[in-house]
Design a protein around this motif. Structure first.
Motif: not given
Length: 124
Positions: A15-16, A61-62, A107-108, A115-117
């Motif tokens: 979500v982040l 990233v999305l 945050v990046f 990692g991306p989660g």
């Protein structure tokens, strides 16, 4: 209680990543297309490069496509943006309008290490 919450860490990280990317893309579309609000100045030179990185890097990233290397590049871009565009007017982010750049940068940078989660195209 916190052990139970910890089991949702991958989803919270996802979500982040997604919310950060959506906000970042909006900064890029502002520069490139004047949407959702017009850009503050002309989009040429470094601002054009920033807009392209914000839109295309934000999209990567999305969806979680090569999130770590893309987040590394975007974190560096935000550090450069802060020191070139904001820092010269004041040391304090609240006074120079650079608080979003600082927050995006870190945050990046966190995404590089974490990692991306959840819900990522690939886990790299």
């Amino acid at each position: 209680m916190f052990d139970r919450l910890s089991s949702y860490a991958p989803q919270a990280l996802g979500v982040l990543r997604i919310v950060t990317a959506l906000l970042f893309i909006a900064h890029g579309t502002q520069k490139l297309f004047g949407f959702p609000v017009p850009a503050m100045g002309p989009t040429e030179g470094l601002m054009l490069v920033a807009g392209l990185l914000e839109v295309f890097g934000g999209l990567a990233v999305l969806v979680g496509f090569f999130s770590r290397p893309v987040a590394f590049v975007l974190s560096g871009m935000m550090a450069v943006a802060y020191f070139l565009a904001h820092f010269p007017s004041s040391v304090f982010p609240q006074a120079n309008g650079g608080d979003a750049a600082v927050l995006f940068c870190f945050v990046f940078l966190y995404l590089v290490f974490a990692g991306p989660g959840a819900w990522a195209v690939n886990k790299k």
